[in-house]
Design a protein around this motif. Structure first.
Motif, mmCIF file in Angstrom:
data_model
loop_
_atom_site.group_PDB
_atom_site.id
_atom_site.type_symbol
_atom_site.label_atom_id
_atom_site.label_comp_id
_atom_site.label_asym_id
_atom_site.label_seq_id
_atom_site.Cartn_x
_atom_site.Cartn_y
_atom_site.Cartn_z
ATOM 1 N N LYS A 1 0.728 -0.970 -0.393
ATOM 2 C CA LYS A 1 0.007 0.026 0.281
ATOM 3 C C LYS A 1 0.345 1.238 0.214
ATOM 4 O O LYS A 1 0.063 2.058 -0.374
ATOM 5 C CB LYS A 1 -0.956 0.036 1.309
ATOM 6 N N ARG A 2 1.699 0.852 0.650
ATOM 7 C CA ARG A 2 3.289 1.959 0.542
ATOM 8 C C ARG A 2 4.273 2.068 -0.605
ATOM 9 O O ARG A 2 4.194 3.502 -0.779
ATOM 10 C CB ARG A 2 3.735 2.384 2.239
ATOM 11 N N HIS A 3 4.123 1.373 -0.701
ATOM 12 C CA HIS A 3 5.853 1.251 -1.885
ATOM 13 C C HIS A 3 5.312 0.380 -2.976
ATOM 14 O O HIS A 3 5.446 0.702 -4.094
ATOM 15 C CB HIS A 3 5.908 0.240 -1.523
ATOM 16 N N GLY A 4 3.355 0.029 -3.776
ATOM 17 C CA GLY A 4 3.474 -0.427 -4.781
ATOM 18 C C GLY A 4 2.580 0.311 -5.247
ATOM 19 O O GLY A 4 2.930 2.114 -5.779
ATOM 20 N N LEU A 5 1.743 0.133 -6.658
ATOM 21 C CA LEU A 5 1.632 1.262 -7.861
ATOM 22 C C LEU A 5 -0.297 1.337 -6.775
ATOM 23 O O LEU A 5 -1.050 0.848 -6.531
ATOM 24 C CB LEU A 5 1.016 0.116 -8.464
ATOM 25 N N VAL A 6 -0.489 2.539 -7.130
ATOM 26 C CA VAL A 6 -1.289 3.321 -7.418
ATOM 27 C C VAL A 6 -2.503 3.025 -8.547
ATOM 28 O O VAL A 6 -2.234 3.352 -10.244
ATOM 29 C CB VAL A 6 -1.418 4.741 -7.482
ATOM 30 N N LEU A 7 -3.105 1.928 -8.899
ATOM 31 C CA LEU A 7 -4.005 1.124 -9.723
ATOM 32 C C LEU A 7 -5.290 2.047 -10.847
ATOM 33 O O LEU A 7 -4.580 1.719 -11.761
ATOM 34 C CB LEU A 7 -4.527 0.667 -8.702
ATOM 35 N N PRO A 8 -5.640 3.416 -10.421
ATOM 36 C CA PRO A 8 -6.158 4.145 -11.314
ATOM 37 C C PRO A 8 -5.264 4.621 -12.323
ATOM 38 O O PRO A 8 -5.850 5.420 -13.032
ATOM 39 C CB PRO A 8 -7.071 4.780 -10.315
ATOM 40 N N LEU A 9 -3.916 5.183 -11.462
ATOM 41 C CA LEU A 9 -2.833 5.858 -12.791
ATOM 42 C C LEU A 9 -2.533 5.079 -13.644
ATOM 43 O O LEU A 9 -2.208 4.120 -13.513
ATOM 44 C CB LEU A 9 -1.518 6.844 -11.542
ATOM 45 N N THR A 10 -1.888 5.435 -14.609
ATOM 46 C CA THR A 10 -0.893 5.135 -15.706
ATOM 47 C C THR A 10 0.079 4.448 -15.154
ATOM 48 O O THR A 10 0.405 5.130 -13.970
ATOM 49 C CB THR A 10 -0.915 6.208 -17.141
#
Length: 72
Positions: free
Chosen positions: A6-15
């Motif tokens: 959650k802190r170091h992963g992808l921001v899923l809605p973003l490209t």
């Protein structure tokens, strides 16, 4: 895979491009507006450096996740 996704992963809605440039957006902004040309150049450089080959840098990981969950 990072331990704290959650802190170091992808921001899923973003490209993919936006996820790659998030840490450096401030350096690409002028008067609070992000230069899309600078962002694209930085994302392309990161993709080459990390040897990542998405269908397009504008691809959104959330789209893939939704498609995968529909298959089951």
């Amino acid at each position: 895979m990072p331990e704290d996704r959650k802190r170091h992963g992808l921001v899923l809605p973003l490209t993919i491009a936006r996820n790659l440039t998030l840490p450096t957006l401030r350096s690409m902004a002028r008067f609070g507006f992000v230069s899309s040309r600078r962002e694209k150049a930085a994302a392309d450089a990161s993709l080459r450096t990390m040897d990542i080959h998405p269908r397009t840098p504008r691809w959104c990981p959330e789209d893939s996740r939704a498609a995968t969950s529909r298959r089951w």
